[in-house]
Design an enzyme around this catalytic site. Structure first.
Site, PDB file in Angstrom:
ATOM      1  N   ARG A  98     -19.994   3.597 -41.230  1.00  0.00           N
ATOM      2  CA  ARG A  98     -20.593   4.888 -40.898  1.00  0.00           C
ATOM      3  C   ARG A  98     -20.491   5.846 -42.087  1.00  0.00           C
ATOM      4  O   ARG A  98     -19.407   6.012 -42.667  1.00  0.00           O
ATOM      5  CB  ARG A  98     -19.869   5.486 -39.692  1.00  0.00           C
ATOM      6  CG  ARG A  98     -20.279   6.886 -39.300  1.00  0.00           C
ATOM      7  CD  ARG A  98     -21.679   6.915 -38.731  1.00  0.00           C
ATOM      8  NE  ARG A  98     -21.947   8.210 -38.104  1.00  0.00           N
ATOM      9  CZ  ARG A  98     -23.134   8.586 -37.657  1.00  0.00           C
ATOM     10  NH1 ARG A  98     -24.162   7.757 -37.742  1.00  0.00           N
ATOM     11  NH2 ARG A  98     -23.290   9.771 -37.102  1.00  0.00           N
ATOM     12  N   THR A 137       5.609   1.787 -14.451  1.00  0.00           N
ATOM     13  CA  THR A 137       5.109   2.907 -15.233  1.00  0.00           C
ATOM     14  C   THR A 137       6.049   3.270 -16.374  1.00  0.00           C
ATOM     15  O   THR A 137       7.183   2.773 -16.454  1.00  0.00           O
ATOM     16  CB  THR A 137       4.940   4.137 -14.329  1.00  0.00           C
ATOM     17  OG1 THR A 137       6.247   4.513 -13.837  1.00  0.00           O
ATOM     18  CG2 THR A 137       4.020   3.852 -13.161  1.00  0.00           C
ATOM     19  N   GLY A 189       4.936   1.725  -4.732  1.00  0.00           N
ATOM     20  CA  GLY A 189       4.540   1.247  -6.047  1.00  0.00           C
ATOM     21  C   GLY A 189       5.729   0.591  -6.706  1.00  0.00           C
ATOM     22  O   GLY A 189       6.025  -0.579  -6.511  1.00  0.00           O
ATOM     23  N   SER A 190       6.473   1.381  -7.455  1.00  0.00           N
ATOM     24  CA  SER A 190       7.632   0.846  -8.168  1.00  0.00           C
ATOM     25  C   SER A 190       8.895   0.801  -7.319  1.00  0.00           C
ATOM     26  O   SER A 190       9.891   0.215  -7.726  1.00  0.00           O
ATOM     27  CB  SER A 190       7.891   1.700  -9.421  1.00  0.00           C
ATOM     28  OG  SER A 190       6.778   1.673 -10.284  1.00  0.00           O
ATOM     29  N   PRO A 242       0.799  -1.231   0.000  1.00  0.00           N
ATOM     30  CA  PRO A 242       0.000   0.000   0.000  1.00  0.00           C
ATOM     31  C   PRO A 242       0.831   1.281   0.000  1.00  0.00           C
ATOM     32  O   PRO A 242       0.430   2.283  -0.582  1.00  0.00           O
ATOM     33  CB  PRO A 242      -0.823  -0.121   1.289  1.00  0.00           C
ATOM     34  CG  PRO A 242      -0.934  -1.586   1.522  1.00  0.00           C
ATOM     35  CD  PRO A 242       0.369  -2.161   1.055  1.00  0.00           C
ATOM     36  N   GLU A 253       7.572   5.985 -16.679  1.00  0.00           N
ATOM     37  CA  GLU A 253       8.744   6.649 -16.099  1.00  0.00           C
ATOM     38  C   GLU A 253       9.784   5.631 -15.632  1.00  0.00           C
ATOM     39  O   GLU A 253      11.005   5.828 -15.802  1.00  0.00           O
ATOM     40  CB  GLU A 253       8.294   7.541 -14.934  1.00  0.00           C
ATOM     41  CG  GLU A 253       7.531   8.796 -15.354  1.00  0.00           C
ATOM     42  CD  GLU A 253       6.120   8.491 -15.838  1.00  0.00           C
ATOM     43  OE1 GLU A 253       5.580   9.298 -16.617  1.00  0.00           O
ATOM     44  OE2 GLU A 253       5.551   7.442 -15.454  1.00  0.00           O
ATOM     45  N   GLN A 257     -10.264  11.856 -46.043  1.00  0.00           N
ATOM     46  CA  GLN A 257      -8.805  11.814 -45.876  1.00  0.00           C
ATOM     47  C   GLN A 257      -8.399  11.837 -44.405  1.00  0.00           C
ATOM     48  O   GLN A 257      -7.459  11.138 -43.995  1.00  0.00           O
ATOM     49  CB  GLN A 257      -8.163  12.998 -46.612  1.00  0.00           C
ATOM     50  CG  GLN A 257      -6.644  12.915 -46.666  1.00  0.00           C
ATOM     51  CD  GLN A 257      -6.047  14.102 -47.407  1.00  0.00           C
ATOM     52  OE1 GLN A 257      -6.175  15.234 -46.951  1.00  0.00           O
ATOM     53  NE2 GLN A 257      -5.425  13.829 -48.542  1.00  0.00           N
ATOM     54  N   GLU A 273       3.378  -3.601 -14.404  1.00  0.00           N
ATOM     55  CA  GLU A 273       4.788  -4.008 -14.520  1.00  0.00           C
ATOM     56  C   GLU A 273       5.723  -2.800 -14.643  1.00  0.00           C
ATOM     57  O   GLU A 273       6.764  -2.872 -15.312  1.00  0.00           O
ATOM     58  CB  GLU A 273       5.000  -4.956 -15.710  1.00  0.00           C
ATOM     59  CG  GLU A 273       4.031  -6.117 -15.775  1.00  0.00           C
ATOM     60  CD  GLU A 273       4.173  -7.089 -14.628  1.00  0.00           C
ATOM     61  OE1 GLU A 273       4.960  -6.814 -13.711  1.00  0.00           O
ATOM     62  OE2 GLU A 273       3.477  -8.110 -14.640  1.00  0.00           O
ATOM     63  N   GLY A 295     -17.041   8.267 -32.708  1.00  0.00           N
ATOM     64  CA  GLY A 295     -17.836   9.432 -32.350  1.00  0.00           C
ATOM     65  C   GLY A 295     -18.639   9.185 -31.079  1.00  0.00           C
ATOM     66  O   GLY A 295     -18.179   8.527 -30.147  1.00  0.00           O
TER      67      GLY A 295
END
Length: 401
Positions: free
Chosen positions: A284, A381, A135-136, A132, A383, A295, A379, A355
Site C-alpha cells: 500500500r 477468561t 461459565g467458569s 447455560p 480474569e 515511521q 478455556e 485501513g
C-alpha cells in the site's frame, strides 16, 4: 516471517512433523479457509487430510497406534494450523483433551477400547463442563448422575461443546453424590463420564440430544453445540478411571493441556495477522511511498512482532513444563492470558494497517478480527487466568512472618 516464533532444541523428528504441517497449512488450508468460514462450512476435506497425516494420534502413545509425541510438538502443530484457520485447530483440540484424559486417568479397558480408534481418527473426541447457567464456575454444575444398578442415569443440559455434533465420544462432567455425604465440597462430588454417541444432530442416542449448531460471530466451520441429557443411561464402566468423585481433577488436568492449546492458537493467529500486516504495508502506497516506510507503521510492526515472539516463548515454556511432568497451571495460565491478549492486539493492529480494506470480507484480516475474541474467553477468561496466576504466586512467594 521465518525469523519469528522459532523454537530452539527441537529434534529432527519434531522439525519434520512441523514442516509437513506447515506445508499442509499453506497448500490445503489457507487457500480455502476464508471461503469456508464465510459459509460456516465444516472443513471435511481438511479434516480428512489431517487424518491421513496421523495428527489425530499425535500425542497418543505408540502402543495404541499413535505417534507418542510431546505436548510441545502438539502445541507447535496447533500454532501452525491456527495460522491457517483457527477453527481447524479447535477440531483437534477437544479430541486431544479427551485422549489426554484417557491416557492419564482411564482404566486399562478404557484405554484399550478408545485410544487406538482415536489415534486413527475414527473416533473424534469432545469434552463438556459448561452449562447455560454457569461459565467458569465449575462448582455450580447442576447436571447430575444417579446410580441405578450397573448403570448411571444422567440428566441436565450442557453448553458450548466444540465438536458437539461431529464427535462420537464426549467426556462430560456432572455431579454424582453417590458415596459423597451431604456437605462434601462440590469439586469432590463430580464425575467424568465417557459418552459414546452417533455423530450428527437431534437425538443421537436414547436420552441424549444435540439440538444443533450455535450461530457465532466467529470461530465458524467447527460445530459448537448444546448437549441435553434426559434419562441418559451410561454403564458404570464408562466412569473415567472407574471411580466417582475424581472428575473435577481429571478435567482440570485436561484443561491445563487445553490452555496451552489456546495459547498456541493465539500465537498462530497473531503470526498470520503479522504476516498480513507486514505484507500489506509494503504493497500500500501513500504520499509517494509504501506505508511500511512511514515511521508510525514501522513502530506498529515492531510492537506486533515483539508480541508474537513473547507469546510464543511463554507458550513453549508452558508446554515444556507439562512435558517434564511438573505442575504447569501457573505457566499455562500465564501463556493463555498473554497469548490471547496479544493476539487480539496484533490482529487489531493489522486491521488498522489495512485501513478501510480491513473492513471488507474480501480481505483475510476481517476473518481474523472476528476469530480473535474467542481466545479471550476459551478455556477460562483473562480474569480466571489472573486468579489462577495470583493464587499460585502467593503459594510460591508465601511470606513467612
Amino acid at each position: 516471517m521465518a525469523r519469528l516464533a522459532q523454537t530452539a532444541g527441537l529434534t529432527d523428528v519434531q522439525q519434520e512433523i512441523l514442516s509437513t504441517v506447515r506445508d499442509f497449512v499453506d497448500k490445503e488450508i489457507l487457500p480455502v479457509a476464508t471461503e469456508l468460514e464465510h459459509r460456516d462450512e465444516y472443513p471435511q476435506a481438511i479434516v480428512d487430510g489431517l487424518k491421513e497425516l496421523g495428527l489425530f494420534g499425535l500425542m497418543i502413545p505408540e502402543e495404541y497406534g499413535g505417534l507418542g509425541e510431546s505436548l510441545l510438538t502438539y502445541a507447535l502443530c496447533v500454532e501452525e494450523i491456527a495460522r491457517g484457520w483457527m477453527s481447524v485447530s479447535g477440531i483437534i483440540n477437544t479430541h486431544f483433551i479427551v485422549a489426554y484424559m484417557l491416557k492419564q486417568h482411564g482404566t486399562q479397558e478404557q484405554k484399550d477400547h478408545f485410544l487406538p480408534r482415536m489415534a486413527a481418527g475414527d473416533v473424534r473426541g469432545a469434552f463438556s463442563m459448561s452449562e447455560p447457567g454457569l461459565g467458569s464456575d465449575v462448582s455450580a454444575i447442576t447436571s447430575k448422575a444417579v446410580r441405578d444398578g450397573d448403570e448411571y442415569v444422567l440428566n441436565g443440559q450442557k453448553m458450548w461443546l466444540t465438536n458437539g455434533g461431529t464427535s462420537s465420544l464426549v467426556a462430560v462432567l456432572v455431579r454424582s453424590d453417590e458415596g459423597h455425604p451431604e456437605g462434601t465440597a462440590p469439586h469432590k462430588s463430580m464425575t467424568t463420564f465417557l459418552i459414546e454417541k452417533e455423530p450428527g444432530f437431534g437425538e443421537v442416542r436414547p436420552g441424549l440430544t444435540i439440538p444443533g449448531k450455535i450461530d457465532k460471530m466467529g470461530y465458524k466451520g467447527v460445530d459448537t453445540t448444546e448437549l441435553i441429557m434426559d434419562g441418559l443411561r451410561i454403564p458404570a464402566d464408562r466412569v473415567l478411571g472407574g471411580v466417582t468423585g475424581r472428575g473435577f481433577y481429571q478435567m482440570m488436568d485436561g484443561v491445563e493441556v487445553g490452555r496451552v492449546n489456546v495459547a498456541a492458537r493465539g500465537c498462530g493467529v497473531a503470526q498470520r495477522a503479522f504476516e498480513l500486516g507486514v505484507r500489506y504495508a509494503q504493497q500500500r502506497h501513500t504520499f509517494g511511498k509504501p506505508i511500511a516506510q512511514h515511521q508510525a507503521i514501522q513502530f506498529k510492526l515492531a510492537e506486533m512482532a515483539t508480541k508474537v515472539e513473547a507469546a510464543h516463548a511463554m507458550m513453549v515454556n508452558a508446554a515444556r513444563k507439562k512435558d517434564s511432568g511438573e505442575r504447569n497451571d501457573l505457566e499455562a495460565g500465564m501463556a493463555k492470558y498473554l497469548a490471547s491478549e496479544y493476539c487480539k492486539e496484533v490482529v487489531e493492529d493489522a486491521f488498522r494497517i489495512h485501513g478501510g480494506y480491513g473492513f471488507s470480507k474480501e480481505y483475510e484480516i476481517e476473518r481474523l478480527y472476528r476469530e480473535a475474541p474467542m481466545l479471550l474467553i476459551g478455556e477460562g477468561t483473562a480474569e480466571i487466568q489472573k486468579m489462577i496466576i495470583g493464587r499460585r504466586l502467593l503459594e510460591e512467594y508465601r511470606f513467612q512472618g
